[in-house]
Design a protein around this motif. Structure first.
Motif, PDB file in Angstrom:
ATOM      1  N   TRP A 174       0.834  -1.194   0.000  1.00 23.52           N
ATOM      2  CA  TRP A 174       0.000   0.000   0.000  1.00 23.52           C
ATOM      3  C   TRP A 174       0.876   1.253   0.000  1.00 23.52           C
ATOM      4  O   TRP A 174       0.652   2.175  -0.778  1.00 23.52           O
ATOM      5  N   GLY A 175       1.882   1.268   0.863  1.00 19.69           N
ATOM      6  CA  GLY A 175       2.797   2.420   0.925  1.00 19.69           C
ATOM      7  C   GLY A 175       3.563   2.611  -0.374  1.00 19.69           C
ATOM      8  O   GLY A 175       3.655   3.724  -0.893  1.00 19.69           O
ATOM      9  N   CYS A 176       4.102   1.516  -0.930  1.00 21.22           N
ATOM     10  CA  CYS A 176       4.824   1.604  -2.206  1.00 21.22           C
ATOM     11  C   CYS A 176       3.891   2.052  -3.321  1.00 21.22           C
ATOM     12  O   CYS A 176       4.260   2.900  -4.147  1.00 21.22           O
ATOM     13  N   GLY A 177       2.684   1.502  -3.339  1.00 17.07           N
ATOM     14  CA  GLY A 177       1.715   1.881  -4.363  1.00 17.07           C
ATOM     15  C   GLY A 177       1.343   3.353  -4.264  1.00 17.07           C
ATOM     16  O   GLY A 177       1.265   4.052  -5.280  1.00 17.07           O
ATOM     17  N   CYS A 178       1.103   3.822  -3.045  1.00 20.77           N
ATOM     18  CA  CYS A 178       0.772   5.244  -2.855  1.00 20.77           C
ATOM     19  C   CYS A 178       1.912   6.147  -3.314  1.00 20.77           C
ATOM     20  O   CYS A 178       1.692   7.143  -4.013  1.00 20.77           O
ATOM     21  N   MET A 179       3.139   5.804  -2.942  1.00 17.49           N
ATOM     22  CA  MET A 179       4.291   6.625  -3.330  1.00 17.49           C
ATOM     23  C   MET A 179       4.485   6.622  -4.843  1.00 17.49           C
ATOM     24  O   MET A 179       4.725   7.669  -5.452  1.00 17.49           O
ATOM     25  N   ALA A 180       4.388   5.455  -5.472  1.00 17.60           N
ATOM     26  CA  ALA A 180       4.540   5.369  -6.932  1.00 17.60           C
ATOM     27  C   ALA A 180       3.448   6.165  -7.629  1.00 17.60           C
ATOM     28  O   ALA A 180       3.708   6.906  -8.583  1.00 17.60           O
ATOM     29  N   ALA A 181       2.220   6.047  -7.132  1.00 19.73           N
ATOM     30  CA  ALA A 181       1.089   6.759  -7.736  1.00 19.73           C
ATOM     31  C   ALA A 181       1.196   8.269  -7.506  1.00 19.73           C
ATOM     32  O   ALA A 181       0.883   9.059  -8.403  1.00 19.73           O
TER      33      ALA A 181
ATOM     34  N   LEU B  37       3.984  13.789 -12.190  1.00 17.59           N
ATOM     35  CA  LEU B  37       5.122  13.797 -13.110  1.00 17.59           C
ATOM     36  C   LEU B  37       4.837  14.467 -14.460  1.00 17.59           C
ATOM     37  O   LEU B  37       5.728  15.143 -14.990  1.00 17.59           O
ATOM     38  N   PRO B  38       3.648  14.341 -15.042  1.00 15.10           N
ATOM     39  CA  PRO B  38       3.421  15.045 -16.313  1.00 15.10           C
ATOM     40  C   PRO B  38       3.643  16.555 -16.210  1.00 15.10           C
ATOM     41  O   PRO B  38       3.957  17.208 -17.199  1.00 15.10           O
ATOM     42  N   ASP B  39       3.502  17.105 -15.015  1.00 14.77           N
ATOM     43  CA  ASP B  39       3.709  18.538 -14.840  1.00 14.77           C
ATOM     44  C   ASP B  39       5.165  18.905 -14.575  1.00 14.77           C
ATOM     45  O   ASP B  39       5.456  20.029 -14.168  1.00 14.77           O
ATOM     46  N   CYS B  40       6.091  17.982 -14.844  1.00  9.50           N
ATOM     47  CA  CYS B  40       7.508  18.342 -14.724  1.00  9.50           C
ATOM     48  C   CYS B  40       7.841  19.445 -15.727  1.00  9.50           C
ATOM     49  O   CYS B  40       8.848  20.133 -15.576  1.00  9.50           O
TER      50      CYS B  40
ATOM     51  N   ASP C 287       8.621  15.860  -5.959  1.00  8.92           N
ATOM     52  CA  ASP C 287       8.744  14.649  -6.771  1.00  8.92           C
ATOM     53  C   ASP C 287       9.997  13.859  -6.408  1.00  8.92           C
ATOM     54  O   ASP C 287       9.981  12.630  -6.373  1.00  8.92           O
ATOM     55  N   VAL C 288      11.081  14.554  -6.103  1.00  9.27           N
ATOM     56  CA  VAL C 288      12.301  13.864  -5.655  1.00  9.27           C
ATOM     57  C   VAL C 288      12.045  13.186  -4.306  1.00  9.27           C
ATOM     58  O   VAL C 288      12.455  12.047  -4.074  1.00  9.27           O
ATOM     59  N   VAL C 289      11.315  13.861  -3.423  1.00  3.07           N
ATOM     60  CA  VAL C 289      10.973  13.280  -2.116  1.00  3.07           C
ATOM     61  C   VAL C 289      10.108  12.029  -2.311  1.00  3.07           C
ATOM     62  O   VAL C 289      10.316  11.008  -1.657  1.00  3.07           O
ATOM     63  N   LYS C 290       9.125  12.100  -3.223  1.00  2.00           N
ATOM     64  CA  LYS C 290       8.253  10.942  -3.479  1.00  2.00           C
ATOM     65  C   LYS C 290       9.051   9.758  -4.006  1.00  2.00           C
ATOM     66  O   LYS C 290       8.852   8.623  -3.563  1.00  2.00           O
ATOM     67  N   LEU C 291       9.958  10.013  -4.944  1.00  2.00           N
ATOM     68  CA  LEU C 291      10.774   8.926  -5.490  1.00  2.00           C
ATOM     69  C   LEU C 291      11.682   8.352  -4.399  1.00  2.00           C
ATOM     70  O   LEU C 291      11.850   7.136  -4.301  1.00  2.00           O
ATOM     71  N   SER C 292      12.215   9.215  -3.563  1.00  2.00           N
ATOM     72  CA  SER C 292      13.072   8.754  -2.462  1.00  2.00           C
ATOM     73  C   SER C 292      12.286   7.926  -1.454  1.00  2.00           C
ATOM     74  O   SER C 292      12.751   6.881  -0.997  1.00  2.00           O
ATOM     75  N   ALA C 293      11.090   8.381  -1.109  1.00  2.00           N
ATOM     76  CA  ALA C 293      10.256   7.639  -0.156  1.00  2.00           C
ATOM     77  C   ALA C 293       9.866   6.285  -0.730  1.00  2.00           C
ATOM     78  O   ALA C 293       9.905   5.265  -0.030  1.00  2.00           O
ATOM     79  N   PHE C 294       9.499   6.273  -2.010  1.00  2.00           N
ATOM     80  CA  PHE C 294       9.174   4.996  -2.651  1.00  2.00           C
ATOM     81  C   PHE C 294      10.387   4.066  -2.606  1.00  2.00           C
ATOM     82  O   PHE C 294      10.271   2.898  -2.246  1.00  2.00           O
ATOM     83  N   SER C 295      11.547   4.586  -2.985  1.00  2.00           N
ATOM     84  CA  SER C 295      12.764   3.770  -3.007  1.00  2.00           C
ATOM     85  C   SER C 295      13.077   3.213  -1.633  1.00  2.00           C
ATOM     86  O   SER C 295      13.440   2.044  -1.485  1.00  2.00           O
ATOM     87  N   PHE C 296      12.930   4.044  -0.596  1.00  2.00           N
ATOM     88  CA  PHE C 296      13.173   3.585   0.770  1.00  2.00           C
ATOM     89  C   PHE C 296      12.228   2.438   1.129  1.00  2.00           C
ATOM     90  O   PHE C 296      12.660   1.398   1.623  1.00  2.00           O
TER      91      PHE C 296
END
Length: 187
Positions: free
Chosen positions: A23-30, A36-39, A52-61
């Motif tokens: 659930w946590g990984c799914g939420c972070m990825a989503a 991301l389209p608004d980069c 977005d960097v924080v989200k990718l880092s949290a997902f990776s963790f």
């Protein structure tokens, strides 16, 4: 972002049982994919890039340390290149296309080779495209094959309807999360 998380979790739930870490990984990825389209507006909104960097880092963790997954570190450079490619684009241009969704999703999968989270990521990215389609500013969904901007002219992103969609999706996330995790942890 709430619509992306809801769509991502709905897709994740269809790929197998969902644990709290899933659930946590799914939420972070989503969450990452839904913004991301608004980069292509990072220069205007630096806080979006940082988040977005924080989200990718949290997902990776979550994925690496709590799930025990593996990742391809070379893909960090590829992802950074894709971000630069998106940042240098005009708003609602190539990052708001099906090609970009495929490229970012493929990069995500190459970074974290997990089919479930990649499907979650792709669904959330697609939800962003679908919601942006509702307003009057066209998006180049078929870029590079067709440079026409598509729009349905139903509402503005900052309108009452746009806000209502966000609130409804946020409530949906809470209810869906209780349903997903409640079955596994409460009952």
């Amino acid at each position: 972002m709430p619509a992306g998380v809801l769509c991502g979790l709905a897709v994740l739930s269809q790929t197998g049982p969902v644990t709290i870490v899933d659930w946590g990984c799914g939420c972070m990825a989503a969450m990452l994919a839904s913004t991301l389209p608004d980069c292509d507006i990072y220069e205007e909104r630096l806080e979006t890039a940082v988040l977005d960097v924080v989200k990718l880092s949290a997902f990776s963790f979550l994925y690496l340390f709590m799930k025990g997954g593996k990742f391809n570190p070379v893909m960090i450079l590829v992802f950074a290149g894709l971000l630069w490619w998106g940042i240098s684009a005009p708003h609602r241009g190539r990052t708001h296309s099906f090609v970009a969704m495929i490229l970012y999703s493929a990069c995500f999968y190459a970074f974290i080779p997990n089919r479930r989270y990649t499907l979650c990521f792709a669904a959330a990215y697609l939800s962003h495209l679908a919601l942006d389609l509702l307003n009057k500013k066209g998006e180049k969904l078929l870029w590079p094959f067709n440079r026409k901007g598509y729009a349905l002219y139903i509402c503005r992103a900052d309108s009452m309807l746009g806000s209502a969609i966000g609130v409804i999706c946020t409530i949906g996330i809470v209810l869906f999360s209780v349903f997903l995790l409640g079955d596994h942890y409460l009952f």
